[in-house]
Motif scaffolding. Structure first.
Motif, mmCIF file in Angstrom:
data_model
loop_
_atom_site.group_PDB
_atom_site.id
_atom_site.type_symbol
_atom_site.label_atom_id
_atom_site.label_comp_id
_atom_site.label_asym_id
_atom_site.label_seq_id
_atom_site.Cartn_x
_atom_site.Cartn_y
_atom_site.Cartn_z
ATOM 1 N N VAL A 5 0.847 -1.189 0.000
ATOM 2 C CA VAL A 5 0.000 0.000 0.000
ATOM 3 C C VAL A 5 0.882 1.238 0.000
ATOM 4 O O VAL A 5 1.814 1.346 0.799
ATOM 5 C CB VAL A 5 -0.939 0.015 1.232
ATOM 6 C CG1 VAL A 5 -1.776 1.290 1.255
ATOM 7 C CG2 VAL A 5 -1.836 -1.207 1.239
ATOM 8 N N LEU A 6 0.575 2.159 -0.890
ATOM 9 C CA LEU A 6 1.263 3.447 -0.940
ATOM 10 C C LEU A 6 0.431 4.471 -0.194
ATOM 11 O O LEU A 6 -0.771 4.605 -0.443
ATOM 12 C CB LEU A 6 1.439 3.898 -2.394
ATOM 13 C CG LEU A 6 1.953 5.321 -2.597
ATOM 14 C CD1 LEU A 6 3.384 5.473 -2.060
ATOM 15 C CD2 LEU A 6 1.883 5.701 -4.075
ATOM 16 N N VAL A 7 1.072 5.191 0.725
ATOM 17 C CA VAL A 7 0.453 6.333 1.385
ATOM 18 C C VAL A 7 1.262 7.536 0.921
ATOM 19 O O VAL A 7 2.416 7.702 1.314
ATOM 20 C CB VAL A 7 0.474 6.207 2.922
ATOM 21 C CG1 VAL A 7 -0.256 7.394 3.554
ATOM 22 C CG2 VAL A 7 -0.138 4.885 3.374
ATOM 23 N N THR A 8 0.678 8.330 0.048
ATOM 24 C CA THR A 8 1.418 9.443 -0.540
ATOM 25 C C THR A 8 0.755 10.761 -0.174
ATOM 26 O O THR A 8 -0.432 10.796 0.160
ATOM 27 C CB THR A 8 1.559 9.271 -2.067
ATOM 28 O OG1 THR A 8 2.481 10.241 -2.582
ATOM 29 C CG2 THR A 8 0.225 9.389 -2.780
ATOM 30 N N TYR A 9 1.514 11.838 -0.245
ATOM 31 C CA TYR A 9 1.004 13.097 0.297
ATOM 32 C C TYR A 9 1.676 14.307 -0.339
ATOM 33 O O TYR A 9 2.782 14.240 -0.859
ATOM 34 C CB TYR A 9 1.244 13.138 1.811
ATOM 35 C CG TYR A 9 2.701 12.934 2.177
ATOM 36 C CD1 TYR A 9 3.585 14.006 2.262
ATOM 37 C CD2 TYR A 9 3.201 11.655 2.384
ATOM 38 C CE1 TYR A 9 4.924 13.808 2.566
ATOM 39 C CE2 TYR A 9 4.537 11.450 2.684
ATOM 40 C CZ TYR A 9 5.395 12.527 2.779
ATOM 41 O OH TYR A 9 6.730 12.328 3.063
ATOM 42 N N ILE A 19 1.126 12.783 9.257
ATOM 43 C CA ILE A 19 -0.144 12.050 9.207
ATOM 44 C C ILE A 19 0.010 10.819 8.320
ATOM 45 O O ILE A 19 -0.391 9.706 8.700
ATOM 46 C CB ILE A 19 -1.289 12.958 8.716
ATOM 47 C CG1 ILE A 19 -1.566 14.049 9.759
ATOM 48 C CG2 ILE A 19 -2.551 12.146 8.407
ATOM 49 C CD1 ILE A 19 -2.514 15.139 9.281
ATOM 50 N N ALA A 20 0.590 10.985 7.135
ATOM 51 C CA ALA A 20 0.790 9.863 6.202
ATOM 52 C C ALA A 20 1.670 8.787 6.826
ATOM 53 O O ALA A 20 1.397 7.586 6.693
ATOM 54 C CB ALA A 20 1.392 10.375 4.900
ATOM 55 N N GLU A 21 2.730 9.194 7.498
ATOM 56 C CA GLU A 21 3.621 8.224 8.144
ATOM 57 C C GLU A 21 2.882 7.454 9.233
ATOM 58 O O GLU A 21 3.089 6.242 9.402
ATOM 59 C CB GLU A 21 4.845 8.935 8.720
ATOM 60 C CG GLU A 21 5.776 9.459 7.641
ATOM 61 C CD GLU A 21 6.697 10.573 8.102
ATOM 62 O OE1 GLU A 21 6.681 10.936 9.303
ATOM 63 O OE2 GLU A 21 7.440 11.092 7.250
ATOM 64 N N VAL A 32 -0.220 -5.245 6.990
ATOM 65 C CA VAL A 32 -0.273 -4.773 5.607
ATOM 66 C C VAL A 32 1.051 -4.068 5.301
ATOM 67 O O VAL A 32 1.487 -3.204 6.058
ATOM 68 C CB VAL A 32 -1.454 -3.790 5.411
ATOM 69 C CG1 VAL A 32 -1.465 -3.208 4.016
ATOM 70 C CG2 VAL A 32 -2.775 -4.465 5.733
ATOM 71 N N SER A 33 1.682 -4.429 4.209
ATOM 72 C CA SER A 33 2.904 -3.738 3.799
ATOM 73 C C SER A 33 2.521 -2.342 3.309
ATOM 74 O O SER A 33 1.665 -2.200 2.439
ATOM 75 C CB SER A 33 3.588 -4.519 2.678
ATOM 76 O OG SER A 33 4.692 -3.795 2.195
ATOM 77 N N ALA A 34 3.133 -1.314 3.898
ATOM 78 C CA ALA A 34 2.767 0.062 3.533
ATOM 79 C C ALA A 34 3.978 0.963 3.644
ATOM 80 O O ALA A 34 4.819 0.778 4.530
ATOM 81 C CB ALA A 34 1.657 0.573 4.444
ATOM 82 N N GLU A 35 4.060 1.918 2.740
ATOM 83 C CA GLU A 35 5.111 2.930 2.828
ATOM 84 C C GLU A 35 4.538 4.297 2.526
ATOM 85 O O GLU A 35 3.627 4.440 1.719
ATOM 86 C CB GLU A 35 6.292 2.611 1.916
ATOM 87 C CG GLU A 35 6.023 2.721 0.434
ATOM 88 C CD GLU A 35 7.262 2.454 -0.394
ATOM 89 O OE1 GLU A 35 8.358 2.912 -0.030
ATOM 90 O OE2 GLU A 35 7.126 1.772 -1.423
ATOM 91 N N ALA A 36 5.081 5.300 3.225
ATOM 92 C CA ALA A 36 4.672 6.694 3.018
ATOM 93 C C ALA A 36 5.742 7.381 2.175
ATOM 94 O O ALA A 36 6.936 7.247 2.457
ATOM 95 C CB ALA A 36 4.512 7.402 4.352
#
Length: 169
Positions: A5-9, A19-21, A32-36
């Protein structure tokens, strides 16, 4: 389960980045694999199964980097689970009630079938960049209005939805 999952901002002074981090961190705790990542640094989203996009609000508009990201990747985003968030009110209103998306964000949500939207309180503290930010601070209206409990609860809902989706697939 979506494996990545990409959390981009889009952010000017770093408040939306934090917030994204936090969202990415909560998703990782749920397995869940996720990166900001800042929106301008994302060149391709093909390796991501789901995306969360956030932007600071400035004068009623989403941060330009968030807008550009959505425009640049709109075709790829249309085929993935997608969430939007904004940060911005420099008061407690975002913790007290749901704040609807600004018109530009609403239009993008309608085009892309966004799963859910949230507005979180903003943060504007000493040292912020920009003429308007300095004027707001000099008038005594700055401060940190981010509610990390609210942010974490929203991220937990996203993680639960992703986990449930993978179990029914």
């Amino acid at each position: 389960m979506p494996s990545n999952v990409l959390v981009t901002y889009g952010t000017t002074n770093g408040s939306t980045a934090r917030i994204a981090e936090t969202i990415a961190e909560v998703l990782r705790k749920q397995g869940v694999s996720a990166e900001a990542m800042p929106a301008p640094s994302v060149t391709n989203i093909e390796s991501y199964d789901a995306v969360v996009v956030g932007g600071g609000l400035y004068a009623g508009r989403w941060h330009k980097d968030a807008r550009r990201f959505v425009r640049r990747h709109r075709r790829a985003l249309a085929g993935r689970p997608l969430w939007f968030f904004s940060s911005g009110p420099l008061d407690a209103t975002a913790s007290e009630r749901d704040i609807p998306p600004v018109p530009g964000v609403r239009r993008a949500m309608n085009r892309l079938d966004v799963e859910e939207y949230a507005t979180f309180g903003g943060c504007l503290e000493a040292g912020a960049k920009g003429f308007v930010a300095r004027k707001i601070l000099s008038s005594g209206k700055g401060g940190d209005f981010r509610d990390f409990g609210q942010i974490e609860a929203w991220a937990v809902r996203i993680g639960a939805e992703l986990v449930n989706e993978s179990q029914t697939s």
